[in-house]
Structures are given as structure tokens and as C-alpha cells.
Design a protein around this motif. Structure first.
Motif, short mmCIF file in Angstrom:
data_model
loop_
_atom_site.label_atom_id
_atom_site.label_comp_id
_atom_site.label_asym_id
_atom_site.label_seq_id
_atom_site.Cartn_x
_atom_site.Cartn_y
_atom_site.Cartn_z
N LEU A 79 77.66 54.33 57.70
CA LEU A 79 77.65 53.38 56.64
C LEU A 79 76.53 53.42 56.40
CD1 LEU A 79 79.54 50.81 58.49
CD2 LEU A 79 80.39 51.35 56.27
N LEU A 80 75.25 54.11 57.37
CA LEU A 80 73.70 53.90 57.25
C LEU A 80 73.69 55.07 56.07
CD1 LEU A 80 72.27 53.40 60.63
CD2 LEU A 80 72.41 51.65 58.25
N THR A 81 74.37 56.47 56.52
CA THR A 81 73.85 57.24 55.71
C THR A 81 74.33 57.28 53.71
OG1 THR A 81 74.57 58.55 57.42
CG2 THR A 81 74.67 59.65 54.93
N PHE A 82 75.38 56.49 53.19
CA PHE A 82 75.86 55.88 52.80
C PHE A 82 75.36 54.96 51.79
CE2 PHE A 82 78.24 52.07 50.40
CZ PHE A 82 78.69 53.56 49.06
N ALA A 83 74.75 53.42 52.42
CA ALA A 83 73.59 53.32 52.26
C ALA A 83 72.45 53.92 51.83
CB ALA A 83 73.56 51.88 53.29
N TRP A 84 71.79 55.12 52.72
CA TRP A 84 71.07 55.43 51.99
C TRP A 84 71.15 55.77 51.41
CZ3 TRP A 84 69.03 60.35 50.78
CH2 TRP A 84 67.35 59.49 51.15
N VAL A 85 72.14 56.65 50.56
CA VAL A 85 71.90 57.25 49.31
C VAL A 85 72.12 57.01 48.09
CG1 VAL A 85 73.80 59.14 48.20
CG2 VAL A 85 73.36 59.31 50.54
N LEU A 86 73.72 55.22 48.32
CA LEU A 86 73.48 54.66 46.90
C LEU A 86 71.89 53.88 46.81
CD1 LEU A 86 75.01 52.68 45.47
CD2 LEU A 86 75.17 51.09 47.32
N GLY A 87 71.51 54.12 47.72
CA GLY A 87 69.91 52.87 47.30
C GLY A 87 69.02 55.01 46.72
N SER A 88 69.10 55.99 47.12
CA SER A 88 68.70 56.35 47.12
C SER A 88 68.98 56.89 45.39
CB SER A 88 68.97 57.94 47.68
OG SER A 88 67.66 58.86 47.01
N VAL A 89 69.90 56.93 44.69
CA VAL A 89 70.38 57.34 43.56
C VAL A 89 70.13 56.55 42.76
CG1 VAL A 89 72.61 58.07 42.81
CG2 VAL A 89 72.44 58.96 44.46
N LEU A 90 70.43 54.97 42.91
CA LEU A 90 70.12 54.56 42.56
C LEU A 90 68.67 54.19 42.26
CD1 LEU A 90 71.73 51.43 43.91
CD2 LEU A 90 72.61 51.75 41.50
N GLU A 91 67.86 54.20 43.30
CA GLU A 91 66.71 54.66 42.63
C GLU A 91 65.78 55.67 41.76
OE1 GLU A 91 62.42 53.32 42.56
OE2 GLU A 91 64.20 51.98 44.54
N ILE A 92 66.38 56.51 41.60
CA ILE A 92 66.09 57.82 40.93
C ILE A 92 66.92 57.23 39.57
CG2 ILE A 92 67.16 59.86 39.83
CD1 ILE A 92 65.31 60.44 42.35
N ALA A 93 68.38 56.25 39.71
CA ALA A 93 68.62 55.38 37.91
C ALA A 93 67.51 54.39 37.86
CB ALA A 93 69.79 55.21 38.14
N ALA A 94 66.52 54.16 38.15
CA ALA A 94 65.77 53.52 37.90
C ALA A 94 64.73 53.75 37.58
CB ALA A 94 65.51 52.21 39.16
N THR A 95 63.69 54.88 38.09
CA THR A 95 62.80 55.46 38.28
C THR A 95 62.61 56.01 36.86
OG1 THR A 95 62.50 55.85 39.98
CG2 THR A 95 61.08 56.98 38.76
N VAL A 96 64.27 56.81 36.51
CA VAL A 96 63.96 57.17 34.78
C VAL A 96 64.30 56.40 34.30
CG1 VAL A 96 65.60 58.70 33.19
CG2 VAL A 96 64.99 59.73 35.65
N TRP A 97 64.76 54.97 33.83
CA TRP A 97 65.17 54.48 33.22
C TRP A 97 64.18 53.06 32.84
CZ3 TRP A 97 64.90 48.71 33.78
CH2 TRP A 97 65.30 47.55 32.99
N VAL A 98 63.13 53.21 33.63
CA VAL A 98 61.67 52.33 33.97
C VAL A 98 60.86 53.49 32.95
CG1 VAL A 98 59.65 52.05 34.28
CG2 VAL A 98 61.49 50.84 35.85
N LEU A 99 60.72 54.99 33.01
CA LEU A 99 59.90 55.39 32.46
C LEU A 99 60.73 56.18 31.09
CD1 LEU A 99 58.88 55.65 34.90
CD2 LEU A 99 57.62 58.08 34.90
N ALA A 100 61.48 56.05 30.55
CA ALA A 100 62.13 56.79 29.54
C ALA A 100 62.14 55.41 28.52
CB ALA A 100 63.26 56.50 29.40
N ARG A 101 61.63 53.99 29.64
CA ARG A 101 60.91 53.81 28.01
C ARG A 101 59.85 53.55 26.99
NH1 ARG A 101 62.91 47.37 28.68
NH2 ARG A 101 61.04 47.18 27.93
N TRP A 102 58.88 54.23 28.05
CA TRP A 102 57.56 54.56 27.66
C TRP A 102 57.63 55.55 26.84
CZ3 TRP A 102 55.05 55.44 32.99
CH2 TRP A 102 54.55 54.16 33.72
#
Length: 342
Positions: A126-149
Motif C-alpha cells: 500500500l505504501l509503495t502504491f501510494a508513493w508511486v501514485l504521488g510520484s507519477v502525479l508529481e511528474i505530470a503536474a510539473t510538466v503541466w505547470v511548465l508547459a504553460r510557460w
């Protein structure tokens, strides 16, 4: 004692749901602050013993409670006020706070790993799944934020006047990756994600300096967010230690963090002049992150002289986050927080 009538209860519920229109994603800064405090006390357990461990666990549980409560409120907000959510995603500053959700997930998963790893195979999964979920979403959020620029200013692209330390938040989530990623057995992925953050951190630091030259100082109400500049070097230093990098790199990161903290403290008068609001939570996680690194460096070779400063930092950070929490509670009771931005 009188029992509230169903009509009055319904009215209160309706008002509460109406106020959720103004529940910006920046509210997850509360989770980040309490997670940071938990990590700091857990690190202090090596010196202060079981008491510090217990306080770290209490802080983690409170962070988890706030996270679950905010997630429920965000789901209701998305259903009832979809236009407000869309407005946050279009906003030139607030959109960057979307990265606080996956960052909160990574922090909570990381604390869980620190406390409970290898106690149960199911819990490890469960902890590994939660960490992977957060990690992937964080990468997606980073790409989305910087793509706006990459857009023009009229289409929501980067403008110097709207550039604030808030844009460091996606970077923080990436440099955070090795702190738990190594333990869960995903060192290669965590290190790669760390590299993304390590690339972007000095870029954003340079852009912030250019913004100061081009557009002047930060708006007074955003002055507490200058503390966010402390986070990246603090987390980078902790991750260098996690990755068994040369100790000199960790000391260098600590020095950069100390410099950023000293620079941020020059704005403390301006910060105290502002009415309490969510931007004040911008001080919480940075102070906790630097405290955690200082505690860790006090146990490293040549760092014994930091033991007293580290303990004082832990006390100050704890009082700060308790004060911010009480201020938030008062602000909610008096109707001063969930209101339209001025």
C-alpha cells in the motif's frame, strides 16, 4: 439544552458548501507543514528518544486527518463549484498549487515508510502504491505547470509580475523522490526524478532573481512565500545523504539552505505586518525541511556543533506550525479565510 432544528442544520451545511468555492489547492500547504514537522521530530528521535518518535507520529496522524478532510472537501468542491476549480487551473499563480496534492501524497507515503516499512507485506504494498501514485502525479503536474510557460502571455504563459516562489512547489516534489523511493526499492526511478528537480531548481532560482529585477519585490501579502526558496536545498541535502553521495555535497546544500533562510528572515517585518492568511503557511514546510537537514547534519562527521542550533530550530518550527494552525482555526471560525481573494 436545545437541539438544533433540521432547518438550521441544513442552512449551515449549505453555507459550508458555498464557502468551499474558495477552497484553493493552496490549502494542502497545511498537510505539507505538518508532514514536515513529523519528519523533523522523527529525525530528532535519534537524539531525543521515544518522546520525539511519539510526537512525530502524532504530527503524521494530524497531517493524514487534514489530508483526508481536504480531499473530501475538494471532491465536493469539484462537484458543486466546477467553475471555481477551472478558474484555479487558469490562474497565473494558483495553478502551481495543483502540485501540492501529489506532493502531500509523497510526503505521507514517505512518513509511512519511515515508520512502518517491513512490518507488513500488505502495508508495504500500500505504501509503495501510494508513493508511486504521488510520484507519477508529481511528474505530470510539473510538466503541466511548465508547459504553460510555453504559451504567450495572453494565453496564460509566464509573466514576470506573476512569478513567485510558489513555482518552486513542483520542483520540490521531484527532488523529494529519493527520500522514500530508495527504501521502497525504486531507487533508479527516484534518482531519475530527483535529477529533474535538480535541473529545474537553479533555473527557477535564477528566474526568481530576474523577476525581482524586472518586476520589483513580491507583493506584500505574498512575502511569506519567500521561505519556499529554503526547501529545495534542504531536501536536496537530505537526498544526497540518502543516495550516499559525498558528505561535502550535503554540507554545501545545508549552506545554501542557511543562506536562503537568512535572506528570507530579512522580510520578517513585512510578513508580520500582513493580516493572517494562507500565504503564511509558506513558512511552515521550509522551516521543517531545513530543521530536518540540520538535525541530520548534527549527527554527521564534523557536525556536533549543530546539535544545540538544531534543537532550537525544532522548537521554533514546532511553535510556528502550532501558531499557524491556531491562526487558521480562528480564521475559519471568524469567516476570514474561505473568502474571495482581494
Amino acid at each position: 439544552m436545545t437541539t438544533p432544528s433540521p432547518t438550521r442544520s441544513n442552512h449551515r451545511l449549505t453555507r459550508a458548501i458555498a464557502h468551499l468555492e474558495h477552497l484553493a489547492p493552496a490549502w494542502f500547504a497545511l498537510v505539507m507543514g505538518w508532514c514536515g514537522l513529523s519528519l523533523a521530530w522523527l529525525r530528532a528521535a535519534d537524539v531525543l528518544g521515544e518522546t520525539a518518535l511519539g510526537l512525530g507520529l502524532v504530527a503524521a496522524l494530524f497531517a493524514l486527518f487534514v489530508f483526508v478532510l481536504l480531499c473530501i472537501c475538494c471532491v465536493v468542491r469539484l462537484m458543486v463549484h466546477p467553475d471555481a476549480v477551472a478558474a484555479d487551473m487558469r490562474h497565473p499563480v494558483r495553478h502551481a498549487f495543483m502540485a501540492t496534492l501529489p506532493l502531500s501524497i509523497m510526503l505521507l507515503a514517505g512518513i509511512g515508510v519511515s515508520l512502518f516499512w517491513n512490518t507488513s507485506r500488505t502495508l508495504d504494498t500500500l505504501l509503495t502504491f501510494a508513493w508511486v501514485l504521488g510520484s507519477v502525479l508529481e511528474i505530470a503536474a510539473t510538466v503541466w505547470v511548465l508547459a504553460r510557460w510555453l504559451n504567450t502571455a495572453d494565453a496564460g504563459g509566464l509573466q514576470w509580475a506573476t512569478f513567485t516562489p510558489v513555482f518552486f512547489i513542483p520542483v520540490i516534489g521531484n527532488v523529494l523522490a529519493p527520500m522514500a523511493g530508495v527504501t521502497v526499492g525504486l531507487e533508479a526511478w527516484a534518482t531519475a526524478q530527483f535529477g529533474v528537480g535538480l535541473l529545474l531548481w537553479p533555473v527557477l532560482q535564477t528566474m526568481l532573481l530576474v523577476r525581482m529585477v524586472q518586476a520589483g519585490p513580491l507583493p506584500a501579502r505574498m512575502s511569506p512565500t519567500i521561505f519556499i526558496t529554503v526547501v529545495a536545498p534542504s531536501i536536496v541535502g537530505l537526498c544526497f545523504l540518502q543516495l550516499d553521495a559525498p558528505l561535502s555535497l550535503a554540507w554545501g546544500s545545508w549552506g545554501i539552505g542557511l543562506f536562503c533562510l537568512a535572506l528570507s528572515l530579512t522580510q520578517i517585518h513585512t510578513i508580520f505586518e500582513q493580516a493572517f492568511g494562507l500565504p503564511h503557511w509558506g513558512m511552515s514546510f521550509p522551516m521543517a525541511a531545513f530543521t530536518t537537514l540540520t538535525l541530520r547534519m548534527s549527527q554527521a562527521h564534523g557536525g556536533a556543533w549543530l546539535q544545540l542550533p538544531a534543537t532550537l530550530l525544532l522548537a521554533v518550527t514546532s511553535l510556528l506550525i502550532l501558531g499557524l494552525t491556531l491562526g487558521t482555526w480562528r480564521g475559519l471560525r471568524h469567516g476570514q479565510l474561505l473568502v474571495p481573494e482581494k
